[in-house]
Design an enzyme around this catalytic site. Structure first.
Site, short mmCIF file in Angstrom:
data_model
loop_
_atom_site.label_atom_id
_atom_site.label_comp_id
_atom_site.label_asym_id
_atom_site.label_seq_id
_atom_site.Cartn_x
_atom_site.Cartn_y
_atom_site.Cartn_z
N ASP A 192 51.98 72.94 83.85
CA ASP A 192 51.12 74.22 84.03
C ASP A 192 50.61 75.06 82.53
OD1 ASP A 192 53.12 76.02 84.55
OD2 ASP A 192 52.77 76.28 86.36
N HIS A 194 49.48 66.36 52.99
CA HIS A 194 49.28 67.17 54.43
C HIS A 194 50.95 67.68 55.38
CE1 HIS A 194 45.42 65.85 56.19
NE2 HIS A 194 45.21 66.28 54.95
N ASP A 236 47.96 75.48 51.50
CA ASP A 236 46.87 75.26 51.81
C ASP A 236 46.48 75.75 53.31
OD1 ASP A 236 44.29 74.31 52.85
OD2 ASP A 236 44.84 72.16 51.58
N ASP A 254 38.79 77.23 54.26
CA ASP A 254 39.64 76.30 54.24
C ASP A 254 40.27 76.16 52.51
OD1 ASP A 254 41.54 73.69 53.59
OD2 ASP A 254 39.68 72.53 54.03
N HIS A 289 42.86 62.03 46.85
CA HIS A 289 41.89 62.41 48.05
C HIS A 289 40.66 62.95 47.16
CE1 HIS A 289 42.79 66.69 46.71
NE2 HIS A 289 43.86 66.33 46.63
N HIS A 318 34.75 68.42 50.87
CA HIS A 318 34.21 67.84 52.34
C HIS A 318 33.42 68.46 52.82
CE1 HIS A 318 37.91 70.30 53.87
NE2 HIS A 318 38.12 70.08 53.30
N HIS A 364 37.24 70.35 58.58
CA HIS A 364 35.80 68.57 57.59
C HIS A 364 35.11 67.95 58.91
CE1 HIS A 364 40.10 67.10 56.93
NE2 HIS A 364 40.17 68.07 55.57
N GLU A 417 38.23 71.30 45.69
CA GLU A 417 39.26 70.80 46.35
C GLU A 417 39.77 69.86 45.39
OE1 GLU A 417 41.35 69.75 49.51
OE2 GLU A 417 38.95 70.11 50.80
N TYR A 471 48.29 65.38 41.44
CA TYR A 471 49.71 65.55 42.44
C TYR A 471 50.88 64.31 41.12
CZ TYR A 471 46.74 67.59 45.18
OH TYR A 471 45.41 68.30 46.30
N ARG A 524 47.03 72.50 44.07
CA ARG A 524 45.71 71.44 44.12
C ARG A 524 45.02 73.42 44.54
NH1 ARG A 524 46.64 69.38 48.17
NH2 ARG A 524 46.84 70.96 50.16
N GLU A 545 42.01 75.02 46.10
CA GLU A 545 40.45 74.78 46.92
C GLU A 545 39.68 75.83 47.17
OE1 GLU A 545 41.87 73.32 50.18
OE2 GLU A 545 40.50 72.14 50.95
MN LIG Z 1 40.31 70.66 52.31
#
Ligand SMILES: [Mn+2]
Length: 480
Positions: free
Chosen positions: A68, A263, A284, A295, A374, A378, A385, A421, A425, A459, A461
């Site tokens: 709950d 990720h 990130d 982001d 990647h 976006h 996203h 971004e 890598y 990266r 971004e």
């Molecule tokens: Mn992003």
């Protein structure tokens, strides 16, 4: 409203605000959004406004498994965009002919006041969310009948990032109405893609608070600390100073090799490594305010001093970022921006002795996707996203290496907000595959690449607004 039970006008405030210096978001932002949607639908030749109502269902509380206790509530994004309502279990309707709005809220038992505090009246809700009418959810069918609704537009469509379906509104008595579930989705997505001045103000705020929090993280971290201490410093700042109760996605705080895991920070790898002297780190992190997302990614050496190799990779990515920021403007295809970033970065890697050969040939061979697996960026808005990346009236997802990872292939329009971004890598499985593929291996200087195994990644971004003439960067963090 009869149920308000009092002649006293509601004292509710018509804005989202978290006290002190946090941003006051007027509920007129959501009224403007509703007006934009209504005008779009009225202009749709498939729609006759008379008797037609948009019906949206808001998000519901989600329990931890069978308990709950609920997850902190986050409003469903389309509903948030239309109504800005903070409570779970609501519905909303828009009368296309009249241009009016009705918010339906759950009728809570009186004893809930013990747990939740004084319950809001319908008048309170009407004032709070600046809607034309507030009613209870158990009255939806009756209210729509009273208003002679004969066609309901409900939301059904597939999110092009997750592959999941939007939740279509269902309520007791909906079977008594004619329902169309195909018209609304592309129209409301198109509205969400172009940000209003009010929405831009909120995005500007959440990007500023998130930028400040990144700066706090930079000042806080040092070798010997654990990655999650960066996460903790970020979350503390955006909430304590900015009123952001939520972040917009799981915090990614990778150091060393972990900075190449796109990720990282997920349940099985929860930012729990001790950061070592000499490592690069990649953070990130983005706050969320009034539903709107930031982001932002910062990459830097944990000890504050770049090695020559770290400088080479960082500057390659920075140059790609700068090229995109200089070139992006209305009319430009996002796919071209992606390729521009790839080209600039590969050229730098070639100058640094990691690659040989013609950069255009490298891209034809798919080498761009080895080093940046990647997309360039976006759409950004209520969802990190954001919706609208691939709609039927816009370019489809490319099948080309690199481009196929893009979350949109659209042509840029003023009012879009996107992330820029680029990244570079060193991912073992991708490098091994490239070295084993003669078409790609011929560009790689294996001897030089060896020492980048375990380097991780970089990266950079930024969150940017597309203006009439170019780009306004909403991100304010040190990049050099
Ligand atoms: Mn992003």
């Amino acid at each position: 409203m009869a149920e308000s039970g009092s002649a006293k006008p509601s004292t509710m405030k018509s804005y989202f605000w978290r006290s002190r210096d946090t941003l006051k978001v007027p509920m007129s932002l959501f009224r403007d959004n509703r007006e934009r949607l209504v005008s779009r639908l009225r202009a749709n030749s498939e729609v006759s406004a008379a008797g037609t109502f948009v019906v949206l269902q808001g998000g519901e509380d989600v329990p931890f498994n069978d308990t709950d206790i609920n997850w902190p509530f986050r409003q469903e994004s389309f509903f948030q965009w239309c109504f800005g309502a903070e409570e779970p279990g609501c519905y909303g309707a828009l009368d296309l002919a009249a241009g009016t709005s009705i918010l339906f809220v759950p009728r809570l038992p009186a004893e809930y006041a013990v747990w939740q505090g004084k319950l809001y009246t319908l008048d309170d809700f009407k004032k709070r969310y600046a809607v034309d009418e507030a009613r209870y959810t158990d009255e939806i069918a009756r209210v729509l009948k009273e208003k002679r609704a004969h066609l309901l537009l409900t939301l059904s469509g597939r999110n092009s990032d997750s592959g999941l379906l939007a939740r279509e509104a269902v309520f007791d008595g909906i079977a008594e109405f004619k329902v169309n579930n195909s018209i609304l989705y592309p129209e409301i997505c198109e509205c969400r893609v172009i940000k209003s001045p009010g929405e831009i103000e909120v995005l500007r705020y959440v990007c500023k608070i998130s930028s400040d929090a990144h700066k706090v993280v930079m000042r806080t971290v040092r070798p010997g600390m654990v990655e999650y201490q960066a996460e903790a410093a970020f979350c503390h700042h955006v909430y304590s100073t900015g009123g952001c109760r939520h972040v917009s996605y799981t915090c990614i705080c990778g150091s060393g090799h972990n900075s190449s895991i796109l990720h990282y920070g997920h349940a099985g790898a929860p930012n729990s490594k001790v950061m070592q002297d000499g490592d690069m780190c990649l953070f990130d992190l983005g706050g969320n305010y009034c539903g709107y997302a930031a982001d932002i990614t910062c990459s830097f050496p944990i000890n504050g001093k770049f090695t020559e190799d770290q400088k080479l990779i960082y500057n390659a990515v920075l140059k790609a970022r700068d090229a995109v920021i200089a070139a992006a403007k209305p009319g430009v295809a996002w796919t071209d921006m992606h390729l521009l970033a790839n080209r600039v970065m590969l050229t730098s890697l070639k100058a640094g002795g990691l690659l040989v050969g013609d950069v255009e040939d490298m891209i034809k061979a798919g080498l761009n996707e080895i080093f940046q697996p990647h997309g360039l960026g976006h759409l950004l808005g209520l969802d990190v996203h954001d919706v609208g990346g691939y709609l039927s009236c816009h370019p489809e997802r490319s099948k080309e290496p690199g481009l196929r990872k893009l979350r949109t292939a659209r042509t840029l329009l003023a009012g879009m907000v996107l992330t820029v971004e680029p990244g570079c890598y060193f991912v073992d499985c991708l490098l091994d595959a490239a070295l084993a593929n003669p078409d790609q291996a011929k560009f790689l200087v294996a001897e030089q690449l060896k020492r980048f195994r375990g380097f991780g990644g970089v990266r950079i971004e930024d969150d940017v607004l597309i203006t009439e003439t170019g780009v306004e960067n909403l991100t304010f963090v040190p990049r050099t």
